[in-house]
Design an enzyme around this catalytic site. Structure first.
Site, PDB file in Angstrom:
ATOM      1  N   ARG A  30       0.854  -1.190   0.000  1.00 19.92           N
ATOM      2  CA  ARG A  30       0.000   0.000   0.000  1.00 19.92           C
ATOM      3  C   ARG A  30       0.889   1.239   0.000  1.00 19.92           C
ATOM      4  NH1 ARG A  30      -2.606  -3.451   3.361  1.00 19.92           N
ATOM      5  NH2 ARG A  30      -4.673  -4.053   2.606  1.00 19.92           N
ATOM      6  N   ASP A  31       0.506   2.235  -0.800  1.00 16.99           N
ATOM      7  CA  ASP A  31       1.264   3.485  -0.777  1.00 16.99           C
ATOM      8  C   ASP A  31       1.090   4.148   0.581  1.00 16.99           C
ATOM      9  OD1 ASP A  31       2.456   5.485  -3.223  1.00 16.99           O
ATOM     10  OD2 ASP A  31       1.992   6.408  -1.288  1.00 16.99           O
ATOM     11  N   ILE A  32       2.186   4.675   1.119  1.00 20.46           N
ATOM     12  CA  ILE A  32       2.158   5.269   2.449  1.00 20.46           C
ATOM     13  C   ILE A  32       1.387   6.597   2.461  1.00 20.46           C
ATOM     14  CG2 ILE A  32       4.268   6.675   2.321  1.00 20.46           C
ATOM     15  CD1 ILE A  32       5.118   5.440   4.996  1.00 20.46           C
ATOM     16  N   ASN A  87       5.345   7.219 -12.967  1.00 23.24           N
ATOM     17  CA  ASN A  87       6.061   8.482 -13.097  1.00 23.24           C
ATOM     18  C   ASN A  87       7.446   8.171 -13.633  1.00 23.24           C
ATOM     19  OD1 ASN A  87       3.947  10.050 -12.014  1.00 23.24           O
ATOM     20  ND2 ASN A  87       4.591   9.536  -9.936  1.00 23.24           N
ATOM     21  N   VAL A  96      11.218   7.723  -6.339  1.00 22.42           N
ATOM     22  CA  VAL A  96      11.924   6.469  -6.064  1.00 22.42           C
ATOM     23  C   VAL A  96      12.329   5.869  -7.415  1.00 22.42           C
ATOM     24  CG1 VAL A  96      11.798   4.184  -5.016  1.00 22.42           C
ATOM     25  CG2 VAL A  96      10.541   6.096  -3.981  1.00 22.42           C
ATOM     26  N   HIS A 100       8.145   1.318 -10.460  1.00 25.32           N
ATOM     27  CA  HIS A 100       6.946   0.902  -9.737  1.00 25.32           C
ATOM     28  C   HIS A 100       5.730   1.474 -10.428  1.00 25.32           C
ATOM     29  CE1 HIS A 100       8.397   4.703  -8.126  1.00 25.32           C
ATOM     30  NE2 HIS A 100       7.117   5.036  -7.932  1.00 25.32           N
ATOM     31  N   HIS A 102       1.826   2.780  -9.877  1.00 22.02           N
ATOM     32  CA  HIS A 102       0.784   3.176  -8.933  1.00 22.02           C
ATOM     33  C   HIS A 102      -0.525   2.596  -9.445  1.00 22.02           C
ATOM     34  CE1 HIS A 102       3.097   6.518  -6.924  1.00 22.02           C
ATOM     35  NE2 HIS A 102       3.780   6.422  -8.052  1.00 22.02           N
TER      36      HIS A 102
END
Ligand code: AMP
Length: 115
Positions: A30-32, A87, A96, A100, A102
């Site tokens: 899960r994205d923080i 991104n 980062v 990855h 999203h």
């Protein structure tokens, strides 16, 4: 050698985060800082690729595996519909440099990228 990415450190258990799904080559957390009702990150276990352009050129099947896991998770955590965002580059908001995706899902509005 550069420092391990935050995602590598999560995978190695050095930074706490629940790994909500994984395959041999890909994992998800899960994205923080969620930008949508469901905001997950799908990440290759290997940090070999900094962004989606490098990944698509270097290992398209790994990119396909990421999309496949995104679809499975969107079905599990929402109604199956989802927005997939990569991104690429600091100017686009990448922070980062370990590729990855999203995965945004759950009552997304049409106008905005995040929610
Ligand atoms: P990007 O800006 O595309 O590079 O995305 C990096 C994402 O990683 C951001 O949405 C952050 O909120 C997320 N993030 C950073 N650190 C963590 C962490 N420890 N656990 C979960 N997500 C994180």
């Amino acid at each position: 050698m550069s420092e391990p990415s935050v995602f590598t450190r999560i995978l190695q258990g050095e930074i706490p985060s629940e790994i909500i799904a994984q395959t041999d080559r890909v994992f998800a957390i899960r994205d923080i800082a969620p930008q949508a009702p469901v905001h997950l990150l799908v990440i290759p276990k290997s940090a070999d690729y900094r962004d989606v352009v490098e990944l698509a050129a270097g290992d398209p099947s790994l990119l396909a595996e990421m999309v496949e896991l995104a679809a499975v998770l969107a079905a599990e955590h929402a109604d199956g519909d989802f927005r997939l965002i990569f991104n690429r580059g600091a100017g686009a908001g990448q922070t980062v440099f370990h590729v990855h995706a999203h995965v945004l899902a759950g009552s997304l509005s049409e106008g905005s990228l995040g929610g």
